[in-house]
Motif scaffolding. Structure first.
Motif, PDB file in Angstrom:
ATOM      1  N   GLY A  17      17.420 -13.558   7.184  1.00 47.87           N
ATOM      2  CA  GLY A  17      16.860 -14.886   7.410  1.00 47.87           C
ATOM      3  C   GLY A  17      16.366 -15.577   6.161  1.00 47.87           C
ATOM      4  N   ARG A  18      16.580 -14.931   4.997  1.00 52.60           N
ATOM      5  CA  ARG A  18      16.065 -15.518   3.755  1.00 52.60           C
ATOM      6  C   ARG A  18      17.179 -15.720   2.740  1.00 52.60           C
ATOM      7  N   CYS A  19      16.904 -16.635   1.799  1.00 61.43           N
ATOM      8  CA  CYS A  19      17.866 -16.938   0.738  1.00 61.43           C
ATOM      9  C   CYS A  19      18.050 -15.713  -0.153  1.00 61.43           C
ATOM     10  N   TRP A  20      19.318 -15.356  -0.408  1.00 63.49           N
ATOM     11  CA  TRP A  20      19.611 -14.164  -1.224  1.00 63.49           C
ATOM     12  C   TRP A  20      19.061 -14.301  -2.628  1.00 63.49           C
ATOM     13  N   ARG A  21      18.934 -15.562  -3.097  1.00 61.26           N
ATOM     14  CA  ARG A  21      18.566 -15.742  -4.483  1.00 61.26           C
ATOM     15  C   ARG A  21      17.052 -15.857  -4.656  1.00 61.26           C
ATOM     16  N   CYS A  22      16.396 -16.635  -3.769  1.00 64.38           N
ATOM     17  CA  CYS A  22      14.982 -16.927  -4.035  1.00 64.38           C
ATOM     18  C   CYS A  22      14.076 -16.451  -2.901  1.00 64.38           C
ATOM     19  N   ASP A  23      14.658 -15.852  -1.851  1.00 62.91           N
ATOM     20  CA  ASP A  23      13.860 -15.259  -0.785  1.00 62.91           C
ATOM     21  C   ASP A  23      13.133 -16.270   0.103  1.00 62.91           C
ATOM     22  N   CYS A  60      18.633 -23.812   2.123  1.00 59.68           N
ATOM     23  CA  CYS A  60      17.473 -23.311   1.389  1.00 59.68           C
ATOM     24  C   CYS A  60      16.798 -24.485   0.714  1.00 59.68           C
ATOM     25  N   GLU A  61      15.575 -24.728   1.147  1.00 57.34           N
ATOM     26  CA  GLU A  61      14.838 -25.878   0.635  1.00 57.34           C
ATOM     27  C   GLU A  61      14.551 -25.684  -0.854  1.00 57.34           C
ATOM     28  N   SER A  62      14.182 -24.473  -1.228  1.00 58.90           N
ATOM     29  CA  SER A  62      13.788 -24.237  -2.612  1.00 58.90           C
ATOM     30  C   SER A  62      14.980 -24.349  -3.565  1.00 58.90           C
ATOM     31  N   CYS A  63      16.142 -23.894  -3.139  1.00 56.71           N
ATOM     32  CA  CYS A  63      17.328 -24.014  -3.986  1.00 56.71           C
ATOM     33  C   CYS A  63      17.977 -25.383  -3.825  1.00 56.71           C
ATOM     34  N   GLY A  64      17.577 -26.131  -2.810  1.00 61.40           N
ATOM     35  CA  GLY A  64      18.121 -27.470  -2.604  1.00 61.40           C
ATOM     36  C   GLY A  64      19.602 -27.468  -2.291  1.00 61.40           C
ATOM     37  N   THR A  65      20.056 -26.449  -1.575  1.00 59.03           N
ATOM     38  CA  THR A  65      21.475 -26.390  -1.262  1.00 59.03           C
ATOM     39  C   THR A  65      21.713 -25.563  -0.005  1.00 59.03           C
ATOM     40  N   VAL A  66      22.933 -25.675   0.520  1.00 57.62           N
ATOM     41  CA  VAL A  66      23.295 -24.843   1.656  1.00 57.62           C
ATOM     42  C   VAL A  66      23.716 -23.455   1.152  1.00 57.62           C
ATOM     43  N   LEU A  67      23.809 -22.526   2.084  1.00 54.00           N
ATOM     44  CA  LEU A  67      24.181 -21.154   1.737  1.00 54.00           C
ATOM     45  C   LEU A  67      25.222 -20.651   2.730  1.00 54.00           C
ATOM     46  N   ALA A  68      26.051 -19.717   2.278  1.00 56.32           N
ATOM     47  CA  ALA A  68      26.979 -19.051   3.189  1.00 56.32           C
ATOM     48  C   ALA A  68      26.200 -18.039   4.029  1.00 56.32           C
ATOM     49  N   ASN A  69      26.752 -17.658   5.172  1.00 55.84           N
ATOM     50  CA  ASN A  69      26.084 -16.656   6.017  1.00 55.84           C
ATOM     51  C   ASN A  69      25.798 -15.370   5.248  1.00 55.84           C
ATOM     52  N   GLU A  70      26.749 -14.987   4.401  1.00 55.21           N
ATOM     53  CA  GLU A  70      26.585 -13.748   3.634  1.00 55.21           C
ATOM     54  C   GLU A  70      25.412 -13.833   2.663  1.00 55.21           C
ATOM     55  N   GLN A  71      24.977 -15.060   2.356  1.00 58.71           N
ATOM     56  CA  GLN A  71      23.895 -15.234   1.376  1.00 58.71           C
ATOM     57  C   GLN A  71      22.533 -15.370   2.049  1.00 58.71           C
ATOM     58  N   ILE A 113      33.133  -0.916 -10.898  1.00 59.89           N
ATOM     59  CA  ILE A 113      31.762  -0.395 -10.926  1.00 59.89           C
ATOM     60  C   ILE A 113      30.789  -1.557 -10.816  1.00 59.89           C
ATOM     61  N   GLY A 114      29.824  -1.422  -9.938  1.00 62.38           N
ATOM     62  CA  GLY A 114      28.830  -2.493  -9.806  1.00 62.38           C
ATOM     63  C   GLY A 114      27.779  -2.148  -8.785  1.00 62.38           C
ATOM     64  N   GLY A 115      26.919  -3.111  -8.539  1.00 58.27           N
ATOM     65  CA  GLY A 115      25.748  -2.868  -7.697  1.00 58.27           C
ATOM     66  C   GLY A 115      26.066  -2.908  -6.209  1.00 58.27           C
ATOM     67  N   ILE A 116      25.321  -2.134  -5.464  1.00 59.46           N
ATOM     68  CA  ILE A 116      25.499  -2.023  -4.018  1.00 59.46           C
ATOM     69  C   ILE A 116      25.105  -3.327  -3.318  1.00 59.46           C
ATOM     70  N   GLU A 117      24.359  -4.199  -4.016  1.00 60.98           N
ATOM     71  CA  GLU A 117      23.956  -5.468  -3.377  1.00 60.98           C
ATOM     72  C   GLU A 117      25.175  -6.328  -3.046  1.00 60.98           C
ATOM     73  N   HIS A 118      26.333  -5.971  -3.624  1.00 61.19           N
ATOM     74  CA  HIS A 118      27.536  -6.740  -3.331  1.00 61.19           C
ATOM     75  C   HIS A 118      28.408  -6.084  -2.264  1.00 61.19           C
ATOM     76  N   ALA A 119      27.843  -5.108  -1.563  1.00 60.66           N
ATOM     77  CA  ALA A 119      28.610  -4.378  -0.552  1.00 60.66           C
ATOM     78  C   ALA A 119      29.379  -5.338   0.350  1.00 60.66           C
ATOM     79  N   ILE A 120      28.779  -6.459   0.684  1.00 63.94           N
ATOM     80  CA  ILE A 120      29.484  -7.439   1.501  1.00 63.94           C
ATOM     81  C   ILE A 120      29.924  -8.608   0.621  1.00 63.94           C
TER      82      ILE A 120
END
Ligand code: ANZ
Ligand code: ZN
Length: 854
Positions: free
Chosen positions: A173-179, A158-169, A554-561
Motif C-alpha cells: 500500500g506504499r510507494c516503493w521509493r518514498c514509502d 503518490c502525492e510525495s513523488c507527484g506521480t502515478v505508480l505501477a502496481n508492482e511499485q 546478479i542483483g538485489g532480491i528487491e527486484h524479485a518481481i
C-alpha cells in the motif's frame, strides 16, 4: 623481496589494464562466450557496501570465467533517469543532468578503484539520448504490435513523488521509493499490456532452473493464475416479480462446486452500478455512504485476510442459478474492485472471509462440502435437498471433501479443479448461465509518469487526428535542457516542448508530456550492451543472440518481481517482434543478501552506521576489501559487517605475497624457514603440500562454479597454510628446489596466484609478473589444472580416545584395514592402557578410535 604495497600496486595496474584494453571484448574471438552481468546501479552518489558486494561477486565470476577459457562480456552502466536527480536539482537550483553525471563520475571512479573488470567501452547511460531514443523506438514498436494502450482507470498516485505508480511499485500500500501511502485516482494513463503475456510469463518460470526458488514463487504469486468460472446471478426486480430477461450480476469463482452453499452475495464498494442497484430501496443513502467510506481504505489493506470485515445489506436479491434460490446482496469492504468481476458469491462454509462475515452479520452457513470423517457426513451424504443451515464450526472448511446437500451433485468430490466443480460448470454452461474462465492477478503495466527526468513518451495529441505516434525518423524526442524545475517548470508547461505540429495532418498539436517509468530503461539495457554503439537500431539481432541470454545475472532480491518481471516481458515481446531468438533474458540468477552493520541493522546515513567503502580502500586497499566482502558469508545470505575482517584479509594477502616469493626463492631471507625446527618429516610435508595443491584447486573450482566464494577463499587459505608449514621445515634440497624454480615449488606458487586472481586481482597480477616473471597478465592465464587422483589423501589422522577422552593422534594409511588401525591405536596409548582391560574398540573410519576400558 619487495613489500606488498596495495596503494602503489592497485592504481598502477588499473591504469595498465585500461591502457592494454585487457577487459575489452573481442567480438571476433572464437572462444565460447559468457555474459556476466550485475544489475546496473542508480547513480545515487558515493558507493556503499551493497555495491561492493554485488559488483565484487560479478567480478569474481567474470574473472574466473575468463581464466576458464571464455570470451567474457562484463559491462557496466547507469540506470540514470529517476526522481532523486530531479529532487536534488530542485533543492540545489541546478539541473538533474548535472547531478546525475557528477554522481556517475564518482561511482565510475570508485568502481575503477575496486578493480572491476568491465569493458568500459560498452557503458550504457539511460539518460543519454543515444540510449533513450531506442527506448522510444521500442515504445513505438510495442504500439505497432498492439501492446500500448491509453486508458482511464483508477490508478495509484503518490502525492510525495507527484506521480502515478505501477502496481508492482506499490509495496503493502506504499510507494516503493518514498514509502508514502498510495492513493487512488481516476486518470488517463499509458499502459504496456503485460497481461497479454501472463500465461507465458508463468509457464516459462519452468525454464529457469538457475533461478532461486523463492524468486520464481514470488513471480508466480504475482501473476496469480486462477482457473474458475464466471457465473451469472439474475437480479430480482424491486417488486419481486420474476422476470426471465432480468439483469444479471456476474461473479468469478474458483469454486463453482460450492454454489449450493451460497447464502448471500457481495459486491464491492466500487461496484459501478451501485447507484442503480439501490435506487428506490429503503436504505439507499446509507448504503451509498457506506460504500463511499469503504472506498477510502486501500485495496491492499482491505484484502488482508484477518482484517475486520464490514458490510451493509442493499435491500436487493439475486437468484442462485443452480437452485433458483434468492439470496440477499450486500456491499462489503473485503471484495476488491480489480479482481474477477468485483462481485462474489459468498459461501461461508468454504471460504474463511465469507465465514467471518456470516458470523458477524448472522447469515446462514450451509454445510455443502465435508470431509468423510465429519460427524455430519453420514446423515448428509445422500442429501440433495437442504437439512442443515448452520454449523458450530470455528472456521470454514477450505479443503477438498465430498459434496452434500447439493442436489444431483451430492456425493461428488468437491474442491478446486474437482469433479464436482467441473460438473457444475458444465451444467451452467449448458444452461447459458456460466462460462469457464481464467483470471490473473497481474495487471497491465502503467508506464506513464508525470515527471521531467525520464524518457519522453513519443506521442503527439492532435485535435483532429487524436493521439499520433511520433514518426521513427523524428526520434529521439529530446528532453529540453532549458528547464527550471525549482521555479515549477515542467514538461507540461514548457511551451517550446509542448507545442508541435501533427505528423499526420501538419496542423498545430501538442506533445505528450508524460515520461516513461524508469523501469522501461532497465528492461532492455542488458541487450543494448551487446551492441552499445548501434545508431541504426536498438541492437543488431545477431549480436544479441550471440551473447544472450545472460549466463549469470546478479542483483538485489528487491527486484524479485519488478525489474525481473518487466525484463522477462520485454524479452518476449522483442522475440515476437523477430529481434531475439530466445525466451528468457537471464539463465542464472544470484540474488545477493544485504550487507548489514555488526548488530544486524541496515546501514543508513540517519543511523550513522554506514561503513564507507572508499575509506576502507584507502586504509587497506581494494583487494583486501574485496576479499573481506567475499569472506563474510554466502553471497545470497545477509552479511554482518565486521570491521576486523578487512585488516585480517590484508594480513592474509601479505602472507600469500611472502609465500609466493619464498616458493620461488625470492624472499631473500627465507621468511618462513626456521632452522630450529626438526626437519625429519620435510619430505612428507612436501607431499602434503602437493596433495593440498590438487585438492584445493578442485575445491575452489567447484565452489566458484556454484558461486560459493567464501568457502573458495577458505580453501585457498588451507593451501597457504600447508605451504607455509612446508616452507618452515624444508630441508636443503627443497630449498634449492625452490630457489631454482624447481617444478613443485614453482607449480604451487603459480597455482596460489591463479586461485586468488579473481579475488585479489591486483596482487595476483603483480605476483604473476614480478615474482613469477611471467609475461602478460594472470587474467589472461588459464585456470590451474588439477588431478583428482593426486588430490586424494593417502594418509589420514585419527584421534584415539579412551572412554571418550582424546589421548593421542595416529596417522594411518587412508585405506588401512581395521586391525592395523587398532594395533596402531593401542601402541599410541599403551601407557594409558597399562593395568586396564579393554572391553570394546570402536573405529569410526577417517575420524577416531574409541576404546572402552575397565
Ligand atoms: C466462491 C467460493 C467458495 C470461493 C469457496 C472461494 C472458496 P483465487 O483462488 O485467489 O483466485 N473472489 C473473487 N473475486 C473477488 C474479489 N473481487 N474480491 C474478493 N474476493 C473475490 O480466489 C478466487 C475466489 O476469491 C473466488 O472464489 C471468490 O470466492 C473470491 F469455498 O467463490 B470464491
Ligand atoms: Zn513516492
Amino acid at each position: 623481496m619487495k613489500e606488498y604495497n596495495p596503494h602503489e600496486i592497485e592504481p598502477r595496474l588499473q591504469l595498465k589494464w585500461e591502457e592494454d584494453g585487457l577487459y575489452t571484448v573481442d567480438e571476433a574471438s572464437d572462444k565460447p562466450r559468457k555474459y556476466v552481468l550485475e544489475m546496473f546501479p542508480y547513480p545515487s552518489g558515493d558507493i556503499h557496501m551493497g555495491h561492493v558486494s554485488n559488483y565484487t561477486y560479478g567480478d569474481v565470476v567474470a574473472r574466473y570465467s575468463r581464466m576458464n577459457g571464455f570470451n567474457v562480456l562484463h559491462p557496466m552502466g547507469w540506470d540514470a533517469f529517476g526522481l532523486p536527480a530531479e529532487n536534488a536539482a530542485i533543492k540545489h537550483h541546478s539541473h538533474p543532468a548535472k547531478w546525475t553525471y557528477d554522481n556517475i563520475d564518482t561511482q565510475r571512479a570508485s568502481f575503477k578503484r575496486m578493480g572491476f573488470s568491465y569493458d568500459w567501452d560498452r557503458t550504457v547511460v539511460a539518460c543519454n539520448p543515444d540510449y533513450y531514443r531506442w527506448g522510444q523506438w521500442i515504445f513505438l514498436k510495442f504500439w505497432e504490435m498492439g501492446l500500448v494502450e491509453r486508458r482511464n482507470s483508477p490508478v495509484n498516485w503518490c502525492e510525495s513523488c507527484g506521480t502515478v505508480l505501477a502496481n508492482e511499485q506499490v509495496i503493502d500500500g506504499r510507494c516503493w521509493r518514498c514509502d508514502t501511502e498510495v492513493q487512488k485516482r481516476d486518470l488517463t494513463q499509458w499502459y504496456y499490456k503485460i497481461t497479454d503475456y501472463a500465461e507465458e510469463l508463468l509457464q516459462d518460470l519452468d525454464q529457469l532452473a538457475g533461478w532461486p526458488e523463492n524468486v520464481k514463487q514470488q513471480q508466480a504469486n504475482w501473476i496469480g493464475k486462477s482457473e474458475g468460472a464466471n457465473v451469472d446471478f439474475a437480479l430480482v426486480p424491486l417488486d419481486g416479480t420474476a422476470d426471465a430477461s432480468a439483469e444479471t450480476i456476474t461473479v468469478f469463482t474458483t469454486r463453482a462446486d460450492t454454489l449450493f452453499g451460497c447464502s448471500f452475495f457481495v459486491v464491492g464498494p466500487e461496484y459501478d452500478k451501485l447507484d442503480e442497484l439501490v435506487a428506490g430501496t429503503e436504505n439507499a443513502a446509507e448504503v451509498l455512504k457506506f460504500a463511499e467510506d469503504a472506498r477510502k481504505v486501500s485495496a491492499v489493506e482491505r484484502a488482508q485476510g484477518d482484517r475486520e470485515k464490514h458490510g451493509i445489506f442493499t435491500g436487493r436479491y439475486v437468484v442462485n442459478p443452480v437452485n433458483g434460490e434468492q439470496v440477499p446482496v450486500w456491499v462489503a469492504d473485503y471484495v476488491v474492485a480489480d479482481y474477477g468481476t468485483g462481485a462474489v458469491m459468498a459461501v461461508p462454509c468454504g471460504d474463511q472471509r465469507d465465514f467471518d462475515f456470516a458470523r458477524k452479520y448472522d447469515l446462514p452457513i450451509i454445510p455443502i462440502i465435508l470431509p468423510e470423517d465429519d460427524p455430519m457426513f453420514e446423515s448428509l451424504k445422500a442429501e440433495q435437498g437442504r437439512k442443515v443451515t448452520s454449523v458450530d464450526w470455528s472456521e470454514a472448511y477450505g479443503a477438498e471433501g465430498i459434496l452434500v446437500q447439493s442436489g444431483q451433485f451430492t456425493g461428488m468430490k468437491g474442491g478446486k479443479h474437482s469433479e464436482g466443480e467441473a460438473a457444475i460448470v458444465k451444467m451452467l454452461e449448458e444452461a447459458g448461465k456460466g462460462k469457464r474462465t481464467t483470471e490473473y492477478r497481474l495487471r497491465d503495466w502503467l508506464i506513464s509518469r508525470q515527471r521531467y527526468w525520464g524518457n519522453p513518451i513519443p506521442a503527439i495529441h492532435c485535435p483532429d487526428c487524436g493521439v499520433v505516434p511520433v514518426p521513427e525518423e523524428d526520434l529521439p524526442v529530446l528532453l529540453p535542457e532549458d528547464i527550471d524545475l525549482a521555479a515549477g517548470e515542467t514538461l507540461a508547461n514548457h511551451a517550446g516542448f509542448v507545442n508541435t505540429t501533427c505528423p499526420k495532418c501538419g496542423g498545430p498539436a501538442k506533445r505528450e508530456t508524460d515520461t516513461m517509468d524508469t523501469f522501461t530503461c532497465s528492461s532492455w539495457y542488458y541487450i543494448r550492451y551487446t551492441d552499445p554503439h548501434d545508431v541504426h537500431a536498438p541492437f543488431t539481432p545477431e549480436r544479441a543472440n550471440a551473447w544472450m541470454p545472460v549466463d549469470q545475472y546478479i542483483g538485489g532480491i528487491e527486484h524479485a518481481i519488478l525489474h525481473l518481471l518487466y525484463s522477462r516481458f520485454f524479452t518476449k515481446v522483442l522475440r515476437d517482434a523477430g529481434m531475439l531468438s530466445f525466451d528468457e533474458p537471464f539463465a542464472n540468477l544470484l540474488c545477493q543478501g544485504m550487507v548489514l552493520d555488526s548488530h544486524g541493522d541496515v546501514m543508513s546515513k540517519s543511523k550513522g552506521n554506514v561503513v564507507s567503502p572508499e575509506e576502507m580502500i584507502q586504509s587497506y586497499g581494494a583487494d583486501a576489501v574485496r576479499a573481506a566482502m567475499l569472506f563474510m558469508g554466502p553471497p545470497d545470505k545477509e552479511k554482518l559487517w565486521n570491521d576486523d575482517v578487512v585488516p585480517s584479509m590484508l594480513k592474509f594477502l601479505n602472507r600469500v605475497w611472502r609465500i609466493v616469493h619464498d616458493l620461488v626463492g625470492k624472499a631473500g631471507d627465507d621468511t618462513y624457514y626456521d632452522p630450529s625446527v626438526d626437519d625429519s618429516n620435510a619430505h612428507k610435508l612436501a607431499m602434503q603440500m602437493k596433495r593440498e595443491r590438487h585438492r584445493v584447486v578442485g575445491k575452489v573450482s567447484e565452489d566458484f562454479n556454484r558461486n560459493s566464494f567464501n568457502t573458495a577463499l577458505a580453501a585457498i587459505m588451507e593451501l597457504a597454510n600447508a605451504t607455509a608449514t612446508f616452507l618452515r621445515v624444508r630441508p636443503a634440497e627443497h630449498r634449492m628446489n625452490c630457489k631454482t624454480g624447481g617444478p613443485l615449488c614453482q607449480d604451487v606458487a603459480e597455482t596460489l596466484v591463479k586461485l586468488i586472481a579473481p579475488i585479489a586481482p591486483h596482487m595476483a597480477d603483480e605476483l604473476w609478473a614480478d615474482a613469477l616473471g611471467n609475461q602478460g597478465s594472470v587474467h589472461d592465464a588459464s585456470w590451474p589444472e588439477f588431478d583428482a587422483s593426486l588430490a586424494a589423501a593417502d594418509e589420514v589422522e585419527l584421534a584415539v580416545q579412551i572412554n571418550g577422552k582424546v589421548k593421542a593422534k595416529i596417522t594411518v594409511a587412508a585405506e588401512a584395514p581395521e586391525e592395523d588401525i587398532i594395533r596402531a591405536a593401542r601402541e599410541a596409548v599403551s601407557r594409558s592402557l597399562e593395568g586396564k582391560q579393554v572391553v570394546k574398540e570402536i573405529v569410526v573410519p577417517k575420524r577416531l578410535v574409541n576404546m572402552v576400558v575397565k
